[in-house]
Structures are given as structure tokens and as C-alpha cells.
Design an enzyme around this catalytic site. Structure first.
Site, short mmCIF file in Angstrom:
data_model
loop_
_atom_site.label_atom_id
_atom_site.label_comp_id
_atom_site.label_asym_id
_atom_site.label_seq_id
_atom_site.Cartn_x
_atom_site.Cartn_y
_atom_site.Cartn_z
N CYS A 2 43.38 -44.61 -94.70
CA CYS A 2 42.30 -43.71 -95.10
C CYS A 2 41.64 -44.25 -96.37
CB CYS A 2 42.86 -42.33 -95.39
SG CYS A 2 43.90 -41.71 -94.07
N ARG A 27 37.77 -48.49 -93.39
CA ARG A 27 39.21 -48.24 -93.42
C ARG A 27 39.65 -47.25 -92.34
NH1 ARG A 27 41.62 -49.67 -98.43
NH2 ARG A 27 43.34 -48.27 -97.99
N TRP A 74 41.72 -41.90 -91.24
CA TRP A 74 42.15 -42.64 -90.05
C TRP A 74 43.51 -42.04 -89.72
CZ3 TRP A 74 45.82 -46.08 -88.16
CH2 TRP A 74 45.41 -46.83 -87.05
N ASN A 98 46.19 -40.64 -98.94
CA ASN A 98 46.37 -41.77 -98.03
C ASN A 98 47.85 -42.11 -98.07
OD1 ASN A 98 46.26 -44.11 -96.55
ND2 ASN A 98 45.44 -45.35 -98.23
N GLY A 99 48.50 -42.23 -96.90
CA GLY A 99 49.93 -42.55 -96.88
C GLY A 99 50.65 -41.64 -95.91
N GLU A 482 50.20 -66.79 -77.40
CA GLU A 482 49.42 -66.10 -78.43
C GLU A 482 48.79 -67.12 -79.40
OE1 GLU A 482 48.15 -63.37 -78.82
OE2 GLU A 482 47.84 -63.04 -80.95
N LYS A 486 44.79 -67.39 -79.97
CA LYS A 486 44.16 -67.26 -81.29
C LYS A 486 43.25 -68.45 -81.54
CE LYS A 486 44.57 -63.92 -82.01
NZ LYS A 486 45.31 -62.88 -81.42
N GLU A 489 40.02 -68.36 -79.20
CA GLU A 489 39.03 -67.30 -79.36
C GLU A 489 38.26 -67.39 -80.67
OE1 GLU A 489 40.58 -63.29 -79.28
OE2 GLU A 489 42.35 -63.88 -80.42
N HIS A 505 55.76 -79.90 -64.56
CA HIS A 505 55.19 -79.54 -63.26
C HIS A 505 53.66 -79.62 -63.25
CE1 HIS A 505 59.16 -78.34 -61.91
NE2 HIS A 505 59.31 -77.82 -63.12
N LYS A 604 35.73 -55.87 -80.02
CA LYS A 604 37.04 -55.42 -80.51
C LYS A 604 37.75 -54.56 -79.48
CE LYS A 604 40.32 -55.10 -83.47
NZ LYS A 604 41.24 -56.24 -83.36
C1 F6R Z 1 42.84 -61.08 -78.90
C2 F6R Z 1 42.53 -59.68 -78.73
C3 F6R Z 1 42.40 -59.14 -77.35
C4 F6R Z 1 43.05 -57.75 -77.26
C5 F6R Z 1 42.79 -57.16 -75.88
C6 F6R Z 1 43.49 -55.83 -75.71
O1 F6R Z 1 42.96 -61.44 -80.23
O2 F6R Z 1 42.36 -58.96 -79.68
O3 F6R Z 1 42.95 -60.00 -76.42
O4 F6R Z 1 44.42 -57.89 -77.51
O5 F6R Z 1 41.42 -56.98 -75.68
O6 F6R Z 1 43.04 -54.89 -76.63
P1 F6R Z 1 43.87 -53.59 -76.95
O7 F6R Z 1 45.14 -54.01 -77.59
O8 F6R Z 1 42.99 -52.80 -77.88
O9 F6R Z 1 44.10 -52.89 -75.65
#
Ligand code: F6R
Length: 609
Positions: A2, A27, A74, A98-99, A482, A486, A489, A505, A604
């Protein structure tokens, strides 16, 4: 999480609070509110939703006081709503917080027994009641604040107003950031400096246990026992924009560094170290239904799917329940076999990913049990599953997920331990060992992050390569996936993750000196096999960056670069091996000059199929 802002001075407090709240909106933003003095009384205005709703509510209003506090929320305890928005006012006291107050339930019961009536589902409201209760007993305001804080366990940043004290703003901090801005005859409080950077660059950074009473004469600082404190103000030189990222160049880097705190917040209140217990209050099958669970399905997308792969590994190892993983967009189209003995665990940072949401609906339709692991309170997936284990990572703003991933792994570790103990697969003694190991993880994560400079140097060396291969076995295989995700992307470099044993393989055909191979090789039962894979790459002139535990001379002798992380229980190694891979991707992308926080074509949260 928050955002808090407060003001005392000759300007319009409302204008300064609203400006500050706008700057803190990143935030969290499910509701907002302000408390201001008018004709000696405290007036509170709050609204669920974006700040514009609060602005609509306040349109045409004027307040004649000189002090105010504001909050953007939040949600953690209590879903987003007008009643759960801050400030919380009761009697003479208004509070923004906040907390997380860990002992709010017993305190609430105690206060209810004294006849106090609660109007929200938040932990924060107990603070207002506690202080007001002391006031009613005749305790002066400053003492009442200290008495109340001495009863509270947990984390807080607080802004407090008291009717009868129109020239005072009180502030307190424990484990949640709070600063005091020093202007010319005016003073500010804020959970983050950007809220008031337009008015001052001189700040006192409160430390844990500090309480401040701010009057027109300036702030007076005390500790919880009333001893006065002196804290030197500091001048900061950040631009307002940078400061929103807390001095980090990108939100992603900030969020990478927030991971130790995110893991702490996710396990906080859910473990008892002495008894060796995991308490998952929101897991609905604690008492009823647990014995029916014969199979676990973990479903997610992207990075969350990688957490699901780790989760399945942990579930089978620790609870001996068969666990299967699927990608959200695949699951529902394969007519999955689900009955009341199936527990579907949907994992999602946002709680809004359309494919993961559809998978939970499919499981429910077929009579399965449903649970989500999610970072956003009140999101769609949490509303459609029978239970939720929230990750408390705080808002993740960088599009590439980092702290949500490690927090998801922490939640999955807790779930696997809980199932394993309930089924008597792990003994209490073993449970204590695992919990102890998990508790030590945030400190070790910090140590790994301190080595960021070394990874930055490595990234500079590898920035011009066009293809990378990432390899790992067992619980390190999802970490290889992963690491590759990273890198691709945010840097737009082609990168593939593979189980190391699969290399022979097919992918081995790609290996030459132009394709670096990143090998995740902690010391576990697959270690010898991974050494064999390293030899195979070397025999084909491949370049290897190895991620090993502590100093590993066997690996150091064979590879081009070694990144070391501390040795931990093999099931906990993903928490540490993930971090250098996030940093490597980050620095390579940064050297390439890409838009790290908002990579091209990505959003996002993916709310469409
Ligand atoms: C990669 C990334 C995406 C999300 C995916 C699922 O860095 O952020 O691959 O992990 O779109 O999103 P959530 O977790 O919000 O369902």
C-alpha cells in the site's frame, strides 16, 4: 504494497495528499482514501477502485484543517471494498497502515469483548480501536500510540490523526518503509519518497521501532519505550521517476532485489518453527476432504507454469501424492480426467490469466477440488476457487515476472509440507528441518543478490550471442526453463530450456562455440549426471556457464564460467539458482538497450485466450 502519504503545514493538505496518492498508485490500487481535519473533527473519505473514484467523491469539498493522511490500498486482509479502504476511523482516531498485523484476531476478540464494534475485515482497524481504547481510559495521545504499538505483532508503516490534536501527525514504522519529508514550515510522511519529491528532497528515513510525532515545530522521534531518538536527515538526488523505482533503473531490477522480502512475507504467519507446523488458514481441506485427495493437478501459464513444475516435484517428494502439471491453454481441451479425488491448483500472479481461469472452471465443472496460489487479492481466479493461498509479494510492475515466481515456490513448498505432514509422510522432526531450511532462504537470497556485480560483468561478455541453451535436471529443469524464458522475453535473444538428459536426443546438434550453454548444477542426486552432460557439451566445443553450489572445483575445472550459490537442501535450491538467471537476463537486456519493464508484444496480465 500500500502507499501512505501525510501532510502538516500551511498549504491545502487535500491537494498534497491527492498528488502524493497519484504518485504512489503503482504500489497498489484497489481503493484509496483520505482523512482530514475540518472544524476540529476528522473527516474521512474512501472509495474502492481507481483514485478517480475518490476524486469524484471529494469534488467540491473543502477542509479547513492543516493536517491530513491518505492511503492507496493493495488489499491483503479483507477484499477490496469501500469499508476495507483506509483510513480507518473509530472514536477520535484515524489510521492508515501498510503491513500485516499478525495478532489482529486475538486483539480483535479482546476489543470486541469490551464492546467495540468493527466495521471492516481488515487487520488495520484493530490499531485504531486499540489507540482509541487507551484514550478513553484517559491515557494521553502519545502514550496511547506507544501502548497500542507495544501490543501489536507484525509489520507496519502507520500514519495517525487524533481529534483534539489538529496540529499533530503521528507516524511509526516496523518492517514497512516510511519516510518523513522536511519542508520549510511544512512536513510530510510517505511510504516512498516520490510521493512528495516535488516539495522536498530532505528526508528522515524512519527505522524499525521508530515513532514520530510531527507538529509545526518539527518531528519528535521516540522509540517504543518513549526514549527520544535523533535521526539525521538525508538529501536525496533521485529524479522523481527514478525514485518511483526506489533508485533502481528498472522495476524488474527492483523486484529482483525485493525477493527475499517477498518470500518472508509469503511464509510469515504460516509456519511455527518450534512445533514444526505449517498453518494454511485458507486451505479449505484441512479438516474435511484432505483424505479424499488422490491426485494433484497444477495448472498455470508462463513463469507460473514453471513454478507449477517445481510444485509438482515438491508435492510428489514431500506428500507422495501423484502430481501432474499442465499449461492452462492445454488443460481444458484435453478433456482431463477429474473427480472429487482431484485437487486442481491454479497458479497465477495476476489471478486474471484467461486460460488458467478456464482451467479452474473446467475442474469445478467436473467435480474436482480447487485451490489457487495468487498474488492479487480478490482477482477472478481467487473468486472461482474454493481456497486461496496468497503470495504476499506486493504489486509486480515489471512485465517479466520475478518476485511472484519465488513467492509462488514458497507457497507451493508450504502446501507440499502441509500435505506431507497431514498424510504422515514426513515426521515432525523432518518438518522442523524443512521449515528451518525455508526460514534461512531469504537471508541466503540476499547473499546471492549481493553478487549482482559479478553477473553484470558476465553479461557484458555474453551480450552479443544470438542463441542460448539452458539445461537442468530434476527440480533444476524448471529453473532452466525459467532462465531461458527470462532471457528471451526481455532481451529478444533466442533461448531454449531443456532437461539436461534430453540433450542427446536432439539439441546436441546445435552445440558449437557460438551457442553458450547455461547449466544449472546444484549438488543433488542428479549432480553426477549433469557433470556428464557438461562433458558432452565441452567435447563439442560448447561454451558453458555453470550455476553450482559453493565452490565446486569439479565443475570449475570443466566450464568457462561458474556462478556459485550457497548449498541448501536440494529441494530448496530453486530459490537460489533462479536469482543469477534473472540477473543474467536483466543485464544482457540492459546492455542491449531493450525496454525491460515493458518488452515488446507482452502484457502484464493475459486476460484473453
Ligand atoms: C513471464 C511472465 C508470464 C506470466 C504468465 C502468467 O515473465 O510474466 O509468462 O507468468 O503470463 O501470468 P499469471 O501468473 O499472472 O497468470
Amino acid at each position: 504494497m500500500c502507499g501512505i502519504v501525510g501532510y502538516l503545514g500551511p498549504r491545502s493538505p487535500l491537494q498534497i495528499l491527492m498528488e502524493g496518492l497519484h504518485r504512489l498508485e503503482y504500489r497498489g490500487y484497489d481503493s484509496a482514501g483520505v482523512a482530514l481535519f475540518h472544524q476540529g473533527a476528522i473527516e474521512v473519505r474512501r472509495a474502492q477502485g481507481k483514485l478517480s473514484r475518490l476524486e469524484d467523491l471529494l469534488r467540491g469539498e473543502a477542509f479547513d484543517g492543516r493536517a491530513g493522511i491518505g492511503h492507496t490500498r493493495w488489499a491483503t486482509h479483507g477484499r477490496p471494498s469501500d469499508d476495507n479502504a483506509h483510513p480507518h476511523k473509530t472514536g477520535r482516531i484515524a489510521v492508515v497502515h501498510n503491513g500485516i498485523i499478525e495478532n489482529y484476531l486475538p486483539l480483535k476478540e479482546e476489543l470486541k469483548a469490551k464492546g467495540r464494534v468493527f466495521t471492516s475485515g481488515t487487520d488495520t482497524e484493530v490499531i485504531a480501536h486499540l489507540i482509541d481504547e487507551f484514550l478513553q481510559q484517559g491515557v494521553p495521545f502519545r502514550e496511547a500510540v506507544k501502548e497500542a504499538l507495544n501490543k501489536i505483532r507484525g509489520s507496519y508503516a502507520l500514519g495517525i490523526l487524533c481529534e483534539g490534536e489538529p496540529q499533530t501527525v503521528a507516524a511509526a514504522r516496523k518492517e514497512s518503509p516510511l519516510v518523513i519529508g522536511l519542508g520549510d514550515g511544512e512536513f510530510f510522511i510517505a511510504s516512498d519518497t516520490p510521493a512528495v519529491l516535488n516539495y522536498t528532497r530532505d528526508f528522515i528515513f524512519l527505522e524499525d521501532g521508530d515513532i514520530a510525532f510531527i507538529t509545526p515545530q518539527g518531528p519528535q522521534l521516540e522509540d517504543l519505550s518513549g526514549r527520544s531518538l535523533a535521526r539525521e536527515p538525508q538529501r536525496i538526488h533521485w529524479s522523481p521517476l527514478m525514485a518511483e523505482r526506489g533508485g533502481y533503473k528498472h522495476f524488474m531490477l527492483k523486484e529482483i532485489h525485493e525477493q527475499p522480502a517477498a518470500v518472508i512475507n509469503t511464509i510469515r504467519g504460516r509456519i511455527t518453527e518450534e512445533e514444526g507446523e505449517v498453518i494454511l488458514e485458507d486451505f479449505p481441506y484441512q479438516r474435511k476432504g484432505l483424505e479424499e485427495i488422490k491426485r494433484v493437478f497444477l495448472v498455470a501459464c508462463g513463469t507460473s507454469w514453471h513454478a507449477a513444475l517445481v510444485g509438482a516435484y515438491l508435492t510428489e517428494r514431500l506428500s507422495r501424492i501423484p502430481a501432474e502439471v499442465d499449461i492452462g491453454s492445454e488443460f481444458r481441451y484435453r478433456d482431463p480426467l477429474i473427480d472429487e479425488g482431484t485437487l486442481l491448483v491454479a497458479i497465477s500472479q495476476s489471478g486474471e490469466t484467461a486460460d488458467t481461469l478456464a482451467a479452474t472452471r473446467e475442474a469445478r465443472r467436473k467435480g474436482g477440488k480447487t485451490l489457487s496460489i495468487c498474488n492479487v487479492l480478490g482477482s477472478s481466479i481467487t473468486r472461482e476457487t474454493e481456497g486461496v493461498i496468497y503470495t504476499h509479494a506486493g504489486p509486480e510492475i515489471g512485465v517479466a515476472s520475478t518476485k511472484a515466481f519465488t513467492s509462488q515456490m514458497a507457497a507451493l513448498f508450504l502446501l507440499a509440507l502441509h500435505l506431507g505432514r497431514a498424510r504422515k509422510i514426513i515426521t515432525q522432526e523432518e518438518m522442523r528441518g524443512y521449515i528451518q531450511g525455508l526460514v534461512e532462504i531469504p537471508g541466503l537470497m540476499k547473499r546471492v543478490l549481493e553478487g549482482a556485480g559479478e553477473i553484470e560483468r558476465l553479461a557484458r561478455k555474453y551480450v552479443h550471442f544470438q542463441d542460448f541453451l539452458y539445461l537442468g535436471r530434476g527440480v533444476s529443469y524448471p529453473i532452466a526453463l525459467e532462465g531461458a524464458l527470462k532471457l528471451k522475453e526481455i532481451s529478444y535473444i533466442h533461448a531454449e530450456g531443456y532437461p539436461a538428459g534430453e540433450m542427446k536426443h536432439g539439441p546436441i546438434a546445435l552445440i558449437d562455440e557460438d551457442m553458450p550453454v547455461v547449466v544449472v548444477a546444484p549438488k543433488d542426486h542428479t549432480y553426477e549426471k549433469v557433470l556428464g552432460n557438461i562433458e558432452e557439451v565441452k567435447a563439442r566445443d560448447g561454451r558453458i556457464i555453470a550455476l553450482a553450489t559453493d565452490y565446486d572445483p569439479m565443475i570449475a575445472a570443466k566450464v568457462d564460467e561458474v556462478i556459485s550459490v550457497p548449498t541448501v537442501h536440494p529441494l530448496l535450491s530453486p530459490f537460489l539458482t533462479t536469482l543469477p538467471l534473472q540477473l543474467l537476463a536483466y543485464y544482457i537486456a540492459d546492455f542491449r538497450g531493450t525496454d525491460i519493464d515493458q518488452p515488446r508484444n507482452l502484457a502484464k496480465s493475459v486476460t484473453v485466450e
